[in-house]
Design a protein around this motif. Structure first.
Motif, PDB file in Angstrom:
ATOM      1  N   ILE A   7      42.674  54.209  30.602  1.00 19.72           N
ATOM      2  CA  ILE A   7      42.908  52.767  30.610  1.00 19.72           C
ATOM      3  C   ILE A   7      41.815  52.124  31.458  1.00 19.72           C
ATOM      4  O   ILE A   7      41.886  52.139  32.693  1.00 19.72           O
ATOM      5  N   PRO A   8      40.760  51.582  30.833  1.00 24.40           N
ATOM      6  CA  PRO A   8      39.698  50.939  31.614  1.00 24.40           C
ATOM      7  C   PRO A   8      40.189  49.598  32.163  1.00 24.40           C
ATOM      8  O   PRO A   8      40.835  48.832  31.443  1.00 24.40           O
ATOM      9  N   ALA A   9      39.880  49.329  33.413  1.00 24.48           N
ATOM     10  CA  ALA A   9      40.337  48.075  34.024  1.00 24.48           C
ATOM     11  C   ALA A   9      39.297  47.592  35.019  1.00 24.48           C
ATOM     12  O   ALA A   9      38.894  48.340  35.912  1.00 24.48           O
ATOM     13  N   ARG A  10      38.862  46.350  34.856  1.00 26.07           N
ATOM     14  CA  ARG A  10      37.922  45.773  35.828  1.00 26.07           C
ATOM     15  C   ARG A  10      38.455  44.430  36.291  1.00 26.07           C
ATOM     16  O   ARG A  10      39.116  43.704  35.538  1.00 26.07           O
ATOM     17  N   THR A  33      52.589  43.960  36.940  1.00 25.09           N
ATOM     18  CA  THR A  33      51.206  43.600  36.633  1.00 25.09           C
ATOM     19  C   THR A  33      50.822  44.082  35.237  1.00 25.09           C
ATOM     20  O   THR A  33      51.419  45.026  34.689  1.00 25.09           O
ATOM     21  N   LEU A  34      49.789  43.452  34.709  1.00 29.14           N
ATOM     22  CA  LEU A  34      49.272  43.840  33.401  1.00 29.14           C
ATOM     23  C   LEU A  34      48.871  45.310  33.390  1.00 29.14           C
ATOM     24  O   LEU A  34      49.160  46.032  32.428  1.00 29.14           O
ATOM     25  N   ILE A  35      48.223  45.790  34.456  1.00 27.75           N
ATOM     26  CA  ILE A  35      47.766  47.172  34.463  1.00 27.75           C
ATOM     27  C   ILE A  35      48.962  48.132  34.482  1.00 27.75           C
ATOM     28  O   ILE A  35      48.933  49.176  33.826  1.00 27.75           O
ATOM     29  N   GLU A  36      50.026  47.778  35.200  1.00 26.94           N
ATOM     30  CA  GLU A  36      51.203  48.650  35.196  1.00 26.94           C
ATOM     31  C   GLU A  36      51.849  48.670  33.821  1.00 26.94           C
ATOM     32  O   GLU A  36      52.283  49.730  33.340  1.00 26.94           O
ATOM     33  N   ARG A  37      51.920  47.526  33.171  1.00 29.80           N
ATOM     34  CA  ARG A  37      52.530  47.492  31.834  1.00 29.80           C
ATOM     35  C   ARG A  37      51.683  48.285  30.831  1.00 29.80           C
ATOM     36  O   ARG A  37      52.220  48.947  29.950  1.00 29.80           O
ATOM     37  N   SER A  38      50.360  48.237  30.970  1.00 27.27           N
ATOM     38  CA  SER A  38      49.496  49.029  30.091  1.00 27.27           C
ATOM     39  C   SER A  38      49.687  50.517  30.354  1.00 27.27           C
ATOM     40  O   SER A  38      49.730  51.334  29.422  1.00 27.27           O
ATOM     41  N   TRP A  39      49.831  50.891  31.628  1.00 29.48           N
ATOM     42  CA  TRP A  39      50.064  52.291  31.991  1.00 29.48           C
ATOM     43  C   TRP A  39      51.404  52.766  31.435  1.00 29.48           C
ATOM     44  O   TRP A  39      51.514  53.885  30.914  1.00 29.48           O
ATOM     45  N   ARG A  40      52.430  51.930  31.517  1.00 30.41           N
ATOM     46  CA  ARG A  40      53.737  52.294  30.965  1.00 30.41           C
ATOM     47  C   ARG A  40      53.652  52.480  29.447  1.00 30.41           C
ATOM     48  O   ARG A  40      54.316  53.363  28.883  1.00 30.41           O
ATOM     49  N   VAL A  52      44.994  58.302  32.700  1.00 30.00           N
ATOM     50  CA  VAL A  52      44.302  57.867  33.914  1.00 30.00           C
ATOM     51  C   VAL A  52      43.879  56.411  33.761  1.00 30.00           C
ATOM     52  O   VAL A  52      43.601  55.944  32.649  1.00 30.00           O
ATOM     53  N   VAL A  53      43.826  55.712  34.872  1.00 27.10           N
ATOM     54  CA  VAL A  53      43.244  54.367  34.920  1.00 27.10           C
ATOM     55  C   VAL A  53      41.821  54.515  35.444  1.00 27.10           C
ATOM     56  O   VAL A  53      41.592  55.185  36.463  1.00 27.10           O
ATOM     57  N   ALA A  54      40.864  53.911  34.757  1.00 29.58           N
ATOM     58  CA  ALA A  54      39.464  53.966  35.162  1.00 29.58           C
ATOM     59  C   ALA A  54      39.034  52.585  35.623  1.00 29.58           C
ATOM     60  O   ALA A  54      39.062  51.623  34.848  1.00 29.58           O
ATOM     61  N   THR A  55      38.633  52.477  36.897  1.00 33.46           N
ATOM     62  CA  THR A  55      38.275  51.171  37.448  1.00 33.46           C
ATOM     63  C   THR A  55      37.152  51.320  38.464  1.00 33.46           C
ATOM     64  O   THR A  55      36.837  52.434  38.910  1.00 33.46           O
ATOM     65  N   ASP A  56      36.562  50.198  38.832  1.00 33.94           N
ATOM     66  CA  ASP A  56      35.557  50.190  39.896  1.00 33.94           C
ATOM     67  C   ASP A  56      36.013  49.304  41.054  1.00 33.94           C
ATOM     68  O   ASP A  56      35.226  48.987  41.946  1.00 33.94           O
ATOM     69  N   ASP A  57      37.291  48.931  41.049  1.00 35.59           N
ATOM     70  CA  ASP A  57      37.782  47.941  42.009  1.00 35.59           C
ATOM     71  C   ASP A  57      38.907  48.532  42.869  1.00 35.59           C
ATOM     72  O   ASP A  57      39.890  49.063  42.339  1.00 35.59           O
ATOM     73  N   ASP A  58      38.750  48.403  44.185  1.00 37.45           N
ATOM     74  CA  ASP A  58      39.738  48.963  45.105  1.00 37.45           C
ATOM     75  C   ASP A  58      41.085  48.256  45.016  1.00 37.45           C
ATOM     76  O   ASP A  58      42.129  48.851  45.299  1.00 37.45           O
ATOM     77  N   ARG A  59      41.090  46.968  44.634  1.00 38.72           N
ATOM     78  CA  ARG A  59      42.356  46.250  44.502  1.00 38.72           C
ATOM     79  C   ARG A  59      43.174  46.817  43.349  1.00 38.72           C
ATOM     80  O   ARG A  59      44.405  46.962  43.451  1.00 38.72           O
ATOM     81  N   ILE A  60      42.500  47.143  42.256  1.00 37.26           N
ATOM     82  CA  ILE A  60      43.198  47.743  41.118  1.00 37.26           C
ATOM     83  C   ILE A  60      43.655  49.145  41.478  1.00 37.26           C
ATOM     84  O   ILE A  60      44.780  49.556  41.140  1.00 37.26           O
TER      85      ILE A  60
END
Length: 266
Positions: A7-10, A33-40, A52-60
């Motif tokens: 799940i790419p997320a930026r 959050t949107l990312i949690e709903r996508s993960w579910r 896995v969630v793939a991100t470059d952001d520490d907040r995500i």
């Protein structure tokens, strides 16, 4: 086949900064959050070996840690989700036969959409990648046309040949039709669902190609495959009574929340 879902997320989206952390309220009144709903949504896919969630952001990353998702930190230089998936595959090793890119802006994606892609690749050994398309009914087509009239970039549409190989993807509504359709009537327009399944060799090749003119004009990463002569298999999927919409703009939040309420999705 061994299947990895990425799940790419930026955070720094041009159209909607901070989009992965936008809360969406379900039918039970609980905001996630949107990312949690996508993960579910990814967790519900049968046959997936790892998510896995793939991100470059520490907040995500921090948000994902909060609900128990595995995170792979990737480079901020990734231009799109496919490049981020390729980097994730390289980091984890090529131990999977199929890598699924479940984009983090489609929390309503039913699990059978992804399962159909996996089956499509299994049935077509020559296909390096596959993506789902959903025939619009009159209601969905009206939503796409309304977005364009309002100057919003909404969903993507796809046209393909008799062998289900993609001819083109566009943020315009294609093909053109002058007809009007009842809300529940089928139309000739196919909504492209932002999910991709790749074989490792196709995904590994992608970052080596320079973005082409069409990809840059449309802002659609999958056009890089077409511009480099690599076919994209379009797998038609059925809604089975589920509504589908991507979160592209702030105006989509109430629309998606209304859909979740109507479908009873918590």
């Amino acid at each position: 086949m061994s299947v990895l879902i990425v799940i790419p997320a930026r955070f720094a989206s041009q159209r909607y900064p901070g989009k992965p952390l936008v809360p969406l309220r379900g039918a039970d009144g609980v905001a996630r959050t949107l990312i949690e709903r996508s993960w579910r949504a990814a967790q519900a896919v049968r046959g997936a070996d790892r998510v896995v969630v793939a991100t470059d952001d520490d907040r995500i990353r921090a948000a994902c840690d909060g609900f128990g998702a595995e995170v792979v930190m990737t480079s901020a230089a990734c231009a799109n989700g496919t490049e981020r998936c390729a980097e994730t595959m390289a980091a984890l090793g090529e131990g999977h036969e199929v890598i699924v890119n479940l984009q983090g802006d489609a929390p309503l994606t039913p699990p059978w959409f992804v399962e159909a892609l996996i089956a499509g690749l299994a049935e077509d050994p020559d296909a390096g990648m596959a993506t789902p398309v959903l025939r619009c009914d009159g209601r969905a087509l009206a939503g796409l046309l309304e977005d364009r009239r309002a100057g919003r970039v909404g969903g993507t549409t796809a046209v393909f040949d008799s062998a289900r190989r993609a001819l083109y993807f566009s943020k315009e509504v294609i093909p053109f039709t002058a007809r009007t359709y009842a809300a529940d009537a089928p139309t000739p327009v196919f909504h492209h669902v932002g999910v991709y399944a790749y074989r490792p060799h196709a995904l590994a090749a992608y970052p080596r190609w320079a973005p082409g003119l069409l990809e840059q004009l449309e802002g659609l990463e999958q056009l890089r495959f077409l511009e480099n002569g690599h076919p994209v298999l379009c797998v038609e999927v059925e809604a089975r009574g589920r509504q589908f919409w991507e979160l592209n703009n702030p105006e989509d939040v109430p629309r998606i929340e209304a859909m979740m309420a109507e479908m009873g999705m918590e």
